[in-house]
Design a protein around this motif. Structure first.
Motif, PDB file in Angstrom:
ATOM      1  N   GLY A 214       0.791  -1.214  -0.108  1.00  0.00           N
ATOM      2  CA  GLY A 214       0.075  -0.137  -0.162  1.00  0.00           C
ATOM      3  C   GLY A 214       0.919   1.207   0.105  1.00  0.00           C
ATOM      4  N   SER A 215       1.897   1.191  -0.952  1.00  0.00           N
ATOM      5  CA  SER A 215       2.823   2.322  -0.918  1.00  0.00           C
ATOM      6  C   SER A 215       2.362   3.690  -1.182  1.00  0.00           C
ATOM      7  CB  SER A 215       3.917   1.998  -2.088  1.00  0.00           C
ATOM      8  OG  SER A 215       4.560   0.853  -1.669  1.00  0.00           O
ATOM      9  N   GLY A 216       1.178   3.743  -1.792  1.00  0.00           N
ATOM     10  CA  GLY A 216       0.698   5.328  -2.154  1.00  0.00           C
ATOM     11  C   GLY A 216       1.655   6.033  -2.998  1.00  0.00           C
TER      12      GLY A 216
ATOM     13  N   SER B 109       5.595   7.478   0.611  1.00  0.00           N
ATOM     14  CA  SER B 109       5.775   7.977   1.830  1.00  0.00           C
ATOM     15  C   SER B 109       6.986   7.300   2.699  1.00  0.00           C
ATOM     16  CB  SER B 109       4.763   8.541   2.627  1.00  0.00           C
ATOM     17  OG  SER B 109       4.916   8.708   4.200  1.00  0.00           O
TER      18      SER B 109
ATOM     19  N   ASP C 111       0.791  -1.790  -4.677  1.00  0.00           N
ATOM     20  CA  ASP C 111      -0.527  -0.991  -4.318  1.00  0.00           C
ATOM     21  C   ASP C 111      -1.200  -1.381  -5.588  1.00  0.00           C
ATOM     22  OD1 ASP C 111      -0.689   1.930  -2.779  1.00  0.00           O
ATOM     23  OD2 ASP C 111      -2.446   1.509  -4.121  1.00  0.00           O
ATOM     24  N   TRP C 112      -2.589  -1.152  -5.418  1.00  0.00           N
ATOM     25  CA  TRP C 112      -3.788  -1.560  -6.564  1.00  0.00           C
ATOM     26  C   TRP C 112      -3.498  -0.129  -7.504  1.00  0.00           C
ATOM     27  CZ3 TRP C 112      -8.885  -2.894  -3.569  1.00  0.00           C
ATOM     28  CH2 TRP C 112      -9.305  -1.867  -2.885  1.00  0.00           C
TER      29      TRP C 112
ATOM     30  N   GLY D 199      -0.987  -4.378  -7.807  1.00  0.00           N
ATOM     31  CA  GLY D 199      -1.942  -5.593  -7.669  1.00  0.00           C
ATOM     32  C   GLY D 199      -2.808  -5.398  -6.134  1.00  0.00           C
TER      33      GLY D 199
ATOM     34  N   LEU E   5      -3.887  -6.386  -2.582  1.00  0.00           N
ATOM     35  CA  LEU E   5      -3.253  -7.113  -1.412  1.00  0.00           C
ATOM     36  C   LEU E   5      -3.850  -8.284  -0.921  1.00  0.00           C
ATOM     37  CD1 LEU E   5      -1.892  -3.755   0.028  1.00  0.00           C
ATOM     38  CD2 LEU E   5      -0.695  -5.381  -0.922  1.00  0.00           C
TER      39      LEU E   5
ATOM     40  N   SER F  73       2.612   1.468   5.816  1.00  0.00           N
ATOM     41  CA  SER F  73       2.249   2.692   6.708  1.00  0.00           C
ATOM     42  C   SER F  73       0.727   3.166   6.339  1.00  0.00           C
ATOM     43  CB  SER F  73       3.018   3.826   6.322  1.00  0.00           C
ATOM     44  OG  SER F  73       2.970   4.910   7.222  1.00  0.00           O
ATOM     45  N   ALA F  74      -0.106   3.394   7.028  1.00  0.00           N
ATOM     46  CA  ALA F  74      -1.383   4.020   6.887  1.00  0.00           C
ATOM     47  C   ALA F  74      -2.418   3.002   5.995  1.00  0.00           C
ATOM     48  CB  ALA F  74      -1.302   5.203   6.367  1.00  0.00           C
ATOM     49  N   LEU F  75      -2.025   1.641   6.143  1.00  0.00           N
ATOM     50  CA  LEU F  75      -2.652   0.622   5.411  1.00  0.00           C
ATOM     51  C   LEU F  75      -3.732  -0.122   6.080  1.00  0.00           C
ATOM     52  CD1 LEU F  75      -2.960  -0.688   2.530  1.00  0.00           C
ATOM     53  CD2 LEU F  75      -1.291  -2.409   3.683  1.00  0.00           C
TER      54      LEU F  75
HETATM   55  C1  LIG Z   1      -3.673   5.632   3.307  1.00  0.00           C
HETATM   56  S1  LIG Z   1      -3.037   5.114   1.677  1.00  0.00           S
HETATM   57  C2  LIG Z   1      -1.432   5.303   2.649  1.00  0.00           C
HETATM   58  C3  LIG Z   1      -0.233   5.449   1.361  1.00  0.00           C
HETATM   59  C4  LIG Z   1       1.321   5.256   1.809  1.00  0.00           C
HETATM   60  N1  LIG Z   1       1.657   4.115   2.724  1.00  0.00           N
HETATM   61  C5  LIG Z   1       1.462   6.598   2.828  1.00  0.00           C
HETATM   62  O1  LIG Z   1       1.623   6.169   4.154  1.00  0.00           O
HETATM   63  O2  LIG Z   1       1.433   7.594   2.402  1.00  0.00           O
HETATM   64  C6  LIG Z   1      -3.336   3.483   1.744  1.00  0.00           C
HETATM   65  C7  LIG Z   1      -2.801   2.953   0.518  1.00  0.00           C
HETATM   66  O3  LIG Z   1      -2.955   1.608   0.322  1.00  0.00           O
HETATM   67  C8  LIG Z   1      -3.543   1.236  -1.099  1.00  0.00           C
HETATM   68  N2  LIG Z   1      -4.573   0.134  -0.955  1.00  0.00           N
HETATM   69  C9  LIG Z   1      -5.686   0.283  -0.044  1.00  0.00           C
HETATM   70  N3  LIG Z   1      -6.265  -0.925  -0.436  1.00  0.00           N
HETATM   71  C10 LIG Z   1      -5.651  -1.697  -1.013  1.00  0.00           C
HETATM   72  C11 LIG Z   1      -5.763  -2.979  -1.490  1.00  0.00           C
HETATM   73  N4  LIG Z   1      -6.759  -3.891  -0.953  1.00  0.00           N
HETATM   74  N5  LIG Z   1      -4.830  -3.419  -2.338  1.00  0.00           N
HETATM   75  C12 LIG Z   1      -3.879  -2.759  -2.612  1.00  0.00           C
HETATM   76  N6  LIG Z   1      -3.556  -1.545  -2.239  1.00  0.00           N
HETATM   77  C13 LIG Z   1      -4.343  -1.096  -1.493  1.00  0.00           C
HETATM   78  C14 LIG Z   1      -4.248   2.652  -1.607  1.00  0.00           C
HETATM   79  O4  LIG Z   1      -4.218   2.691  -2.923  1.00  0.00           O
HETATM   80  C15 LIG Z   1      -3.331   3.667  -0.859  1.00  0.00           C
HETATM   81  O5  LIG Z   1      -2.283   3.795  -1.882  1.00  0.00           O
END
Ligand SMILES: C[S@@+](CC[C@H](N)C(=O)[O-])C[C@H]1O[C@@H](n2cnc3c(N)ncnc32)[C@H](O)[C@@H]1O
Length: 270
Positions: free
Chosen positions: A45-47, A50, A69-70, A98, A100, A117-119
């Protein structure tokens, strides 16, 4: 594949400094002692990246990061960053788009460390089970930072605080296309899954402590917090509008302090 829930790159950028100032350095030091270079880190969930921007300079190289990340647009943003390890050497970045919920141990190939982080709070129980099972299969320590606990403290206090917080937390636990999200329950569920597999878990607070200098972040956080609370309980709309007006005046005057509680945890195998 489930529908991607959009996350705004602007929001991730706005919160990045608060996140960086809140994550636990003690857990990073603990994780660092488990690493033997070269280091491969899979960030889930890299976004916009960060976590590697914060963590890569705290760890030895050579480092390779694999960003999962998706949301491909966010991954492209993350991959364009120029990242360095603690000795100033460039790190290698690969992206793996993809879902998660479909993660398997083989997707974490070569992992020395798995991070997020924040996932966790935006995932369902099934998705968290899949992630924990993949980490256990890969056998690498997992550092999961900045999961909300559901506790929010505002100063000055207001009678609406607890009500909006409760409604926001219910919204975090909503069902989206058949996926019931765990919201603030997620970190405890994930940590218990690791413990049940015989892994050790260290937990540290990583609360956001926001004050007068964080006006833009507090305003945006407040807006999203109230919008989610009202989406969950539309009867709160009028009260939320009045509450938002009062809080906006306090934010403008630099008088509002907010603690948004988060925790980090590090899990490692026996
Ligand atoms: C709140 S953001 C946090 C991003 C980054 N880790 C940060 O700390 O800035 C959550 C991230 O997880 C990804 N995400 C959420 N659910 C997901 C899933 N089921 N599969 C893949 N990615 C996912 C979102 O697209 C988003 O980029």
């Amino acid at each position: 594949m489930s529908a991607v829930i959009p996350v705004s790159a602007d929001w991730l950028t706005l919160r990045e400094a608060a996140d960086a100032g809140s994550r636990s350095h003690a857990l990073v030091a603990q994780a660092g002692r488990m690493l033997r270079p070269p280091v491969t880190i899979h960030d889930l969930g890299s976004g916009t990246g960060s976590m590697p921007r914060w963590l890569a300079p705290l760890l030895p190289g050579p480092q390779t990061w694999v960003l999962h990340d998706w949301n491909d647009a966010l991954l492209q943003h993350a991959a364009s960053a120029d990242l360095h390890d603690r000795d100033g050497a460039s790190i290698t970045v690969r992206t793996r788009p993809g879902e998660l919920g479909a993660l398997r141990g083989r997707d974490l190939d070569g992992a020395s460390l798995v991070t997020a982080s924040a996932l966790l709070d935006v995932l369902s129980a099934d998705e968290i089970s899949a992630i924990v099972a993949a980490c256990i299969d890969a056998g690498a320590p997992a550092l999961f930072a900045l999961s909300v606990t559901g506790q929010v403290l505002l100063d000055p206090v207001d009678p609406g605080d607890r009500l909006f917080a409760a409604s926001f937390n219910d919204h975090q636990r909503r069902t989206v296309e058949g996926r019931r999200l765990l919201g603030p329950d997620a970190p405890a569920v994930a940590a218990d899954l690791f413990r049940s597999a015989g892994w050790s878990v260290s937990v540290a607070d990583s609360h956001w402590r926001l004050a007068g200098g964080d006006r833009a972040l507090v305003s945006e956080w407040m807006h999203g917090w109230l919008a989610a609370a009202v989406a969950q309980r539309p009867a709160l709309r009028e009260w939320a509008a009045e509450y938002a007006r009062q809080r906006a005046a306090q934010i403008a005057a630099g008088e509002l302090r907010v603690i948004v509680e988060h925790i980090d945890f590090l899990a490692w195998p026996p």
